[in-house]
Design a protein around this motif. Sequence first.
Motif, PDB file in Angstrom:
ATOM      1  N   TRP A 272      38.080  14.748  76.857  1.00 43.54           N
ATOM      2  CA  TRP A 272      37.951  14.340  75.464  1.00 43.54           C
ATOM      3  C   TRP A 272      38.901  13.180  75.192  1.00 43.54           C
ATOM      4  CZ3 TRP A 272      34.584  17.289  72.482  1.00 43.54           C
ATOM      5  CH2 TRP A 272      34.164  18.485  73.067  1.00 43.54           C
TER       6      TRP A 272
ATOM      7  N   ALA B 241      40.219   9.934  69.007  1.00 42.06           N
ATOM      8  CA  ALA B 241      39.390   9.150  68.085  1.00 42.06           C
ATOM      9  C   ALA B 241      40.092   9.099  66.739  1.00 42.06           C
ATOM     10  CB  ALA B 241      38.013   9.788  67.942  1.00 42.06           C
ATOM     11  N   ASP B 242      39.605   8.248  65.869  1.00 41.06           N
ATOM     12  CA  ASP B 242      40.137   8.157  64.514  1.00 41.06           C
ATOM     13  C   ASP B 242      39.068   7.555  63.614  1.00 41.06           C
ATOM     14  OD1 ASP B 242      40.213   5.429  65.163  1.00 41.06           O
ATOM     15  OD2 ASP B 242      42.382   5.267  65.030  1.00 41.06           O
TER      16      ASP B 242
ATOM     17  N   ASP C 211      35.416   6.159  64.864  1.00 46.41           N
ATOM     18  CA  ASP C 211      34.395   7.204  64.747  1.00 46.41           C
ATOM     19  C   ASP C 211      32.969   6.672  64.841  1.00 46.41           C
ATOM     20  OD1 ASP C 211      35.920   9.510  64.697  1.00 46.41           O
ATOM     21  OD2 ASP C 211      36.020   9.611  62.499  1.00 46.41           O
TER      22      ASP C 211
ATOM     23  N   TRP D 159      31.967   6.237  68.471  1.00 44.28           N
ATOM     24  CA  TRP D 159      31.736   7.535  69.113  1.00 44.28           C
ATOM     25  C   TRP D 159      30.420   8.145  68.626  1.00 44.28           C
ATOM     26  CZ3 TRP D 159      34.456   8.398  73.251  1.00 44.28           C
ATOM     27  CH2 TRP D 159      35.748   7.896  73.362  1.00 44.28           C
ATOM     28  N   ASP D 160      30.159   8.050  67.323  1.00 47.19           N
ATOM     29  CA  ASP D 160      28.916   8.594  66.770  1.00 47.19           C
ATOM     30  C   ASP D 160      27.700   7.909  67.385  1.00 47.19           C
ATOM     31  OD1 ASP D 160      30.251  10.390  65.111  1.00 47.19           O
ATOM     32  OD2 ASP D 160      30.141   9.067  63.347  1.00 47.19           O
TER      33      ASP D 160
ATOM     34  N   ARG E   7      32.436  15.773  68.377  1.00 47.66           N
ATOM     35  CA  ARG E   7      33.837  15.992  68.022  1.00 47.66           C
ATOM     36  C   ARG E   7      34.319  17.301  68.638  1.00 47.66           C
ATOM     37  NH1 ARG E   7      36.682  13.574  64.150  1.00 47.66           N
ATOM     38  NH2 ARG E   7      34.822  12.657  63.251  1.00 47.66           N
TER      39      ARG E   7
ATOM     40  N   THR F 142      35.797  20.787  68.783  1.00 44.26           N
ATOM     41  CA  THR F 142      35.903  21.902  67.844  1.00 44.26           C
ATOM     42  C   THR F 142      36.475  23.107  68.569  1.00 44.26           C
ATOM     43  OG1 THR F 142      33.671  22.691  68.297  1.00 44.26           O
ATOM     44  CG2 THR F 142      33.922  21.145  66.473  1.00 44.26           C
TER      45      THR F 142
ATOM     46  N   THR G  10      38.221  21.294  63.704  1.00 44.58           N
ATOM     47  CA  THR G  10      37.988  20.124  64.556  1.00 44.58           C
ATOM     48  C   THR G  10      39.286  19.369  64.761  1.00 44.58           C
ATOM     49  OG1 THR G  10      37.483  18.653  62.708  1.00 44.58           O
ATOM     50  CG2 THR G  10      35.635  19.852  63.672  1.00 44.58           C
TER      51      THR G  10
ATOM     52  N   ASN H 145      40.689  15.279  66.192  1.00 46.01           N
ATOM     53  CA  ASN H 145      40.238  13.896  66.352  1.00 46.01           C
ATOM     54  C   ASN H 145      40.119  13.500  67.819  1.00 46.01           C
ATOM     55  OD1 ASN H 145      39.939  13.251  63.658  1.00 46.01           O
ATOM     56  ND2 ASN H 145      42.063  12.645  63.428  1.00 46.01           N
ATOM     57  N   TYR H 146      39.253  14.208  68.525  1.00 42.50           N
ATOM     58  CA  TYR H 146      38.925  13.894  69.918  1.00 42.50           C
ATOM     59  C   TYR H 146      37.425  13.950  70.049  1.00 42.50           C
ATOM     60  CZ  TYR H 146      43.811  14.384  71.111  1.00 42.50           C
ATOM     61  OH  TYR H 146      45.165  14.213  71.162  1.00 42.50           O
ATOM     62  N   ARG H 147      36.880  13.093  70.926  1.00 42.45           N
ATOM     63  CA  ARG H 147      35.442  13.053  71.168  1.00 42.45           C
ATOM     64  C   ARG H 147      35.159  13.286  72.645  1.00 42.45           C
ATOM     65  NH1 ARG H 147      31.892  11.417  67.161  1.00 42.45           N
ATOM     66  NH2 ARG H 147      33.044  11.136  65.220  1.00 42.45           N
TER      67      ARG H 147
END
Length: 116
Positions: free
Chosen positions: A49, A52-53, A57, A60-61, A67, A69, A79, A81-83
Motif C-alpha cells: 500500500w 496517499a493524500d 487521491d 489513485w481513484d 483505500r 480499510t 480507513t 490514507n494508503y492505496r
Amino acid sequence: MAIDDGLVDWVAEAMAPDGVVTRRAMMGGATLYLDGVVFAIVGGDGSLWFKADRESDAIWDEAGCVRFTYARGDGSTATMNYRRAPDDCLDDADALREWGTLGAAAGRRAPQKKRK
C-alpha cells in the motif's frame, strides 16, 4: 503473519534511484520509509500500500486503487490514507518506482508528528 521480506527487498531495489528504503515493524506488517519519509506499508498478508493524500487521491481513484480499510474493535470500519499498489508494481520496477514516488510525495506533504 510474517512480513514478506522478498517484497520489502523488491521495493527497496526498485526505489534505490530515489533513496534508501528502511522499515519498521507495525501490527503484523511493516511501515516503509524512503530516506526517513513514510511512503508505503506492507501488510502481513503480503499486500503493498502506498501513502496517499487529498492531492493525489484523484490519481489513485483513476487507477482503481482502493483505500486501505481495517476493522475497529467495535466492529466499525476505518480507513487510512494508503492505496493498494497496482498489480504491475509487483513485477515492473519502473511502475513500482512511479507509484512509490507518488507515495513519497504524499509522505513529504504530511504533517510531521511531534515527538513525545
